[in-house]
Design a protein around this motif. Structure first.
Motif, mmCIF file in Angstrom:
data_model
loop_
_atom_site.group_PDB
_atom_site.id
_atom_site.type_symbol
_atom_site.label_atom_id
_atom_site.label_comp_id
_atom_site.label_asym_id
_atom_site.label_seq_id
_atom_site.Cartn_x
_atom_site.Cartn_y
_atom_site.Cartn_z
ATOM 1 N N ALA A 67 -3.212 5.541 3.308
ATOM 2 C CA ALA A 67 -3.702 6.454 4.351
ATOM 3 C C ALA A 67 -2.596 6.842 5.347
ATOM 4 N N ALA A 68 -1.456 6.132 5.291
ATOM 5 C CA ALA A 68 -0.432 6.315 6.338
ATOM 6 C C ALA A 68 0.255 7.675 6.268
ATOM 7 N N LYS A 69 0.478 8.243 7.447
ATOM 8 C CA LYS A 69 1.243 9.489 7.529
ATOM 9 C C LYS A 69 2.671 9.197 8.003
ATOM 10 N N THR A 70 2.757 8.240 8.927
ATOM 11 C CA THR A 70 4.075 7.939 9.492
ATOM 12 C C THR A 70 4.438 6.473 9.225
ATOM 13 N N VAL A 71 5.533 6.291 8.518
ATOM 14 C CA VAL A 71 5.971 4.944 8.152
ATOM 15 C C VAL A 71 7.410 4.745 8.617
ATOM 16 N N VAL A 72 7.647 3.591 9.219
ATOM 17 C CA VAL A 72 8.987 3.281 9.730
ATOM 18 C C VAL A 72 9.480 1.990 9.076
ATOM 19 N N VAL A 73 10.742 1.984 8.676
ATOM 20 C CA VAL A 73 11.350 0.762 8.124
ATOM 21 C C VAL A 73 12.597 0.428 8.937
ATOM 22 N N LEU A 74 12.652 -0.795 9.418
ATOM 23 C CA LEU A 74 13.846 -1.301 10.101
ATOM 24 C C LEU A 74 14.564 -2.223 9.126
ATOM 25 N N THR A 75 15.838 -1.963 8.880
ATOM 26 C CA THR A 75 16.567 -2.849 7.959
ATOM 27 C C THR A 75 17.681 -3.617 8.671
ATOM 28 N N GLY A 76 18.013 -4.760 8.060
ATOM 29 C CA GLY A 76 19.122 -5.578 8.544
ATOM 30 C C GLY A 76 19.994 -5.988 7.370
ATOM 31 N N ALA A 77 20.934 -6.867 7.653
ATOM 32 C CA ALA A 77 21.961 -7.223 6.669
ATOM 33 C C ALA A 77 21.402 -7.748 5.351
ATOM 34 N N GLY A 78 20.201 -8.336 5.384
ATOM 35 C CA GLY A 78 19.614 -8.891 4.155
ATOM 36 C C GLY A 78 19.411 -7.844 3.076
ATOM 37 N N ALA A 87 8.538 3.792 16.603
ATOM 38 C CA ALA A 87 7.862 2.488 16.462
ATOM 39 C C ALA A 87 6.502 2.547 17.144
ATOM 40 N N ARG A 88 6.413 3.351 18.199
ATOM 41 C CA ARG A 88 5.155 3.421 18.969
ATOM 42 C C ARG A 88 4.128 4.358 18.345
ATOM 43 N N ILE A 89 4.567 5.243 17.443
ATOM 44 C CA ILE A 89 3.593 6.202 16.897
ATOM 45 C C ILE A 89 3.308 6.003 15.400
ATOM 46 N N CYS A 90 4.000 5.032 14.770
ATOM 47 C CA CYS A 90 3.846 4.946 13.310
ATOM 48 C C CYS A 90 2.535 4.249 12.919
ATOM 49 N N ASP A 91 2.113 4.487 11.676
ATOM 50 C CA ASP A 91 0.927 3.816 11.143
ATOM 51 C C ASP A 91 1.310 2.465 10.535
ATOM 52 N N ALA A 92 2.478 2.425 9.919
ATOM 53 C CA ALA A 92 2.947 1.166 9.327
ATOM 54 C C ALA A 92 4.426 0.986 9.638
ATOM 55 N N LEU A 98 13.846 2.533 -0.881
ATOM 56 C CA LEU A 98 13.649 3.189 0.428
ATOM 57 C C LEU A 98 13.855 4.703 0.321
ATOM 58 N N VAL A 99 14.719 5.117 -0.587
ATOM 59 C CA VAL A 99 14.890 6.561 -0.839
ATOM 60 C C VAL A 99 13.577 7.120 -1.395
ATOM 61 N N GLU A 100 12.945 6.350 -2.293
ATOM 62 C CA GLU A 100 11.657 6.787 -2.860
ATOM 63 C C GLU A 100 10.583 6.855 -1.786
ATOM 64 N N MET A 101 10.580 5.873 -0.902
ATOM 65 C CA MET A 101 9.562 5.861 0.158
ATOM 66 C C MET A 101 9.689 7.093 1.052
ATOM 67 N N GLU A 102 10.903 7.537 1.255
ATOM 68 C CA GLU A 102 11.119 8.738 2.079
ATOM 69 C C GLU A 102 10.464 9.962 1.438
ATOM 70 N N LYS A 103 10.392 9.939 0.093
ATOM 71 C CA LYS A 103 9.778 11.082 -0.610
ATOM 72 C C LYS A 103 8.254 10.976 -0.590
ATOM 73 N N ILE A 104 7.739 9.763 -0.519
ATOM 74 C CA ILE A 104 6.297 9.548 -0.633
ATOM 75 C C ILE A 104 5.538 9.911 0.646
ATOM 76 N N PHE A 105 6.072 9.462 1.792
ATOM 77 C CA PHE A 105 5.303 9.608 3.027
ATOM 78 C C PHE A 105 5.652 10.904 3.761
#
Ligand code: OAD
Length: 250
Positions: free
Chosen positions: A12-23, A177-182, A84-91
């Motif tokens: 159902a999500a329209k806005t998705v945010v991913v934060l990445t780190g060194a892992g 971060a304040r407006i995303c669904d996931a 993550l490239v694929e996720m950018e195309k999905i949402f």
């Protein structure tokens, strides 16, 4: 591996945010900062990653950055980056926020990226702020550091301890971060501020927050869902699952 609730939320999500780190880059062969094999176990951040140290001993700091640049030039994005490239195309709206300076998200093909800690492939003059790519740097024979045409010292364009993060990237990161669904926190120990506050900010604002990490972190108990595993394995499975559960993939 993924709860039904997560898949429902993502479908159902329209806005998705991913934060990445060194892992996220660990499976590409880029060492993380903390932990048993982490860089900060062998090197002292205060001697290498702060401005005073650079002014005191630019040659030493440049040796350390050239060592890391050479390592990073040799490695490639892993399945986690490509997922993550694929996720950018999905949402409909997808934003990637990274603390990584290694350029691997760009190399994989991610488009919309907020780099919170700069980029190790970029360099700039400490006096006039002119930008230089790596292939434009000339290391002087005299002091073995690169100088700008204005005479100033050139430094890597990364954020060092005690320095402010780039204002626009930081502002946008908190905004989304304040407006995303996931919101996903992936491969980060979540101890370095202000990036570490982003998942908590998203929780407070009502997003479904998920952590993907090879081990628990300081935020594990606060997120809605914690997935213990390697991002290079978990993220591709997640993409498949979302594609399977919805017709959102292209
Ligand atoms: P850290 O080294 O602090 O944390 C890396 C995290 O990745 C740890 O929590 C590991 O458990 C996890 N991890 C390792 N391999 C993984 C894998 N294959 N899949 C998933 N997770 C894995 O790195 P960051 O959190 O990115 O800042 O560090 C934040 C900042 O501290 C860096 O950007 C850097 C550093 O000082 C600056 O240089 C300004």
């Amino acid at each position: 591996m993924f709860s039904n609730l997560l898949i429902q939320r993502l479908t159902a999500a329209k806005t998705v945010v991913v934060l990445t780190g060194a892992g996220v880059s660990a499976e590409s062969g880029v060492p993380t900062f903390r932990g048993e094999k982490g860089l900060w176990k062998h090197y002292r951040p205060e001697e290498l990653a702060n401005f005073d140290a650079f002014i005191r001993n630019p040659k030493l700091v440049w040796e350390w950055y050239n060592f890391r640049k050479n390592l990073i030039y040799k490695v490639n994005p892993n399945p986690g980056h490509f997922a993550l490239v694929e996720m950018e195309k999905i949402f409909e709206n997808f934003y990637l926020i990274t603390q990584n300076v290694d350029n691997l998200h760009q190399k994989a093909g991610s488009q919309k990226i907020y780099e919170l800690h700069g980029n190790i492939m970029r360099n700039r003059c400490v006096d006039c702020n002119k930008y230089y790519n790596d292939d434009q740097l000339i290391f002087s024979e005299k002091d073995q550091v690169p100088h700008c045409e204005c005479g100033g010292l050139i430094r890597p364009d990364v954020v060092w301890f005690g320095e402010s993060l780039p204002a626009y990237e930081l502002e946008m990161s908190f905004k989304i971060a304040r407006i995303c669904d996931a919101f996903f926190s992936v491969g980060t120990s979540a101890v370095v501020q202000p990036a570490a506050s982003l998942p908590l900010e998203a929780i407070q604002a009502g997003a479904y927050v998920v952590e993907i990490n090879s081990e628990p972190t300081v935020i594990t108990n606060y997120v809605h869902e914690s997935i213990i595993g390697k991002s290079g394995e978990v993220l591709p499975k997640l993409v498949k699952e979302i594609q399977h559960s919805s017709n959102k993939s292209i």
